[in-house]
Design a protein around this motif. Structure first.
Motif: not given
Lengths: 275, 256
Positions: B57-76
């Motif tokens: 479950l340790g993959f959650r941190e990079p998924l949340f932060f890296i993919f979260g960054f990608l998601f909000i930056s693409i939308i913006a």
């Protein structure tokens, strides 16, 4: 009332479009804006709508500075651009999303115009042809009841019956409080529609005159031979189509294309007539 | 008539923008959900041993932060992108709403809605998977399995206050990019961010080196909210506000 004072505009230092242009446009008129490709027709319209900013000069549209793009002014402007994009929604949804911004939007008038233009109401905008989309956007624009109607090449993409419909609709859309400006390079489309001609050439307004004034000062007729009274002529099957000074107050029908070419090629001869 | 802000007009604008931008937003959200589900599925399934699952479950941190960054930056980055196309820009700029309202609508969709939507889909996906895993290992000690609440407790945002600003800073920069550039908004903004961060890091590192070399550190073991954390918070907040202000001015001066 629209006032333009000493307008200077250029896209770059090398490409100056307007040099100290000044003019006034009044309500209750349909102005035809003519000019060669690149003369600045669309740019002048964009200046009026506040879509571009002039280097210097002043534009006043019903007391507003268009560059500020204030909602109170934007409600009074209907701009039909030459190129436009409509979302992939039905006409109803488009109207629902946009009409509320215009306090004088007339839904019944919009429905009548769509009927007149023979537009299938249930179809999605994205599935319509360019001409159909153009008719929708024209109908929407007119239904806003905006005081300033600006149309950039509105007849591009319209078929022949639609052009006739367009002329009819525009003629009936004119009211005393509206100012309509139509820019086009297809001068024949404006026949019997406009009441004032504005021609742009070489960074200036080469001509601004009412149709009445033009036919009072100039005579458009077919002649067999050219003489010194002819200002400009084009050969035709039975001689020449000529523009002449109207010394004898003859009645003639304005030939817009001929006038346009005459202004471009013989501006020095025409200048003293209109000044 | 108030030509700067009117709540009725702003509400109309949000509804109008949703018609066009909502589709891009929902499609991106759907793709993001798919990616998150795929990450969970591919990493955790098929379920074998509880301890192994817990470690993975340790993959959650990079998924949340890296993919979260990608998601909000693409939308913006896509919000004002259409203003680079003449055919779309004219109609949008001439909609009778003030530039401030148009900017505020952009802020709402990119900085608020997209951030909340991402957190929500992350929480729901995580909750669903953890619930499934817990039901699968009925007999094991499922308490050791960190659920989404524990994930957020572990990565407590309160431990570093500037993190509160991170989504706003990211969206402010990419929103500016979408208004500033006419084409290739995301790539151009990303390149600018890289160059700016590189230059910033170089300046800070050299300044710190010049100021602090051969100095004796004091208050080394302070665990409380020290002054530097709040100074950093203030700097990032100011930077974000400046970027938002430039976006507003850029929108105001946008020509077609």
């Amino acid at each position: 009332m629209i006032k333009i004072e000493n307008l200077n505009f250029s896209y770059s230092k090398q490409r100056i479009l307007f040099k100290d242009i000044s003019m006034q446009l009044s309500n209750g008129h349909i102005y035809g804006l003519l000019g060669k490709n690149g003369a600045g027709k669309s740019t002048l319209l964009k200046n009026l709508a506040g879509l571009v900013y002039a280097q210097s000069g002043k534009i006043d549209v019903f007391g507003f500075d268009p560059a500020k793009r204030q909602p109170a002014m934007l409600q009074q402007i209907c701009f039909i651009p030459e190129e436009f994009h409509l979302p992939a929604i039905k006409i109803d949804s488009y109207v629902k999303a946009n009409a509320a911004f215009y306090p004088h939007f007339d839904h019944q008038y919009f429905a009548d115009l769509l009927k007149e233009f023979d537009i299938p109401v249930g179809q999605k905008l994205i599935d319509m042809s360019y001409g159909q989309k153009k008719k929708v956007i024209i109908a929407f624009g007119l239904a806003t009841n905006a005081k300033l109607v600006i149309m950039d090449e509105p007849t591009n993409g319209l078929d022949i019956p639609s052009k006739a419909q367009f002329r009819k609709i525009m003629a009936s859309a004119l009211t005393e409080d509206k100012c309509i400006i139509i820019s086009t390079h297809q001068v024949r489309d404006l026949d019997n529609l406009i009441d004032t001609v504005i021609m742009l050439d070489e960074n200036k307004i080469a001509l601004k005159a009412t149709v009445e004034e033009v036919t009072e000062k100039l005579c458009f007729k077919r002649v067999k031979e050219l003489d010194e009274t002819v200002i400009y002529a084009e050969p035709s099957l039975a001689g020449y189509n000529a523009v002449m000074a109207n010394y004898h107050q003859e009645d003639s029908k304005l030939d817009m294309e001929l006038l346009f070419n005459a202004v471009l090629t013989e501006k020095n001869k025409l200048k003293p007539i209109f000044n | 008539m108030n030509n700067t802000f009117n709540l009725h007009r702003f509400t109309l604008l949000l509804k109008r923008q949703w018609l066009e931008f909502g589709k891009i937003f929902l499609i991106t959200l759907l793709v993001a959900t798919g990616v998150i589900v795929a990450f969970y599925g591919l990493t955790l399934l098929p379920l074998e041993e509880l301890g192994y699952v817990s470690r993975r479950l340790g993959f959650r941190e990079p998924l949340f932060f890296i993919f979260g960054f990608l998601f909000i930056s693409i939308i913006a980055s896509s919000y004002f992108a259409h203003l680079g196309q003449k055919s779309k820009a004219i109609i949008d700029l001439l909609i009778p709403a003030s530039t401030f309202e148009k900017f505020l609508a952009g802020f709402f969709f990119t900085s608020i809605l997209s951030v909340l939507a991402f957190i929500l889909i992350f929480i729901i996906t995580d909750w669903a998977f953890i619930a499934y895993i817990k039901s699968y290992f009925k007999t094991g000690n499922v308490k050791e399995l960190a659920d989404v609440e524990m994930f957020f407790n572990k990565n407590d945002i309160n431990s570093f206050a500037p993190l509160y600003l991170a989504p706003f800073t990211v969206t402010s920069v990419f929103l500016l990019g979408s208004a500033y550039f006419n084409r290739f908004h995301y790539i151009k903004t990303a390149i600018c961010v890289m160059l700016f961060s590189g230059a910033w890091t170089y300046i800070v590192m050299n300044s710190v080196e010049a100021i602090l070399s051969n100095k004796t550190p004091i208050n080394r073991y302070s665990h409380g909210k020290d002054t530097m954390e709040w100074v950093l918070f203030a700097i990032i907040a100011l930077f974000t506000l400046v970027v938002f202000s430039i976006t507003y001015v850029r929108l105001k001066e946008k020509e077609v």
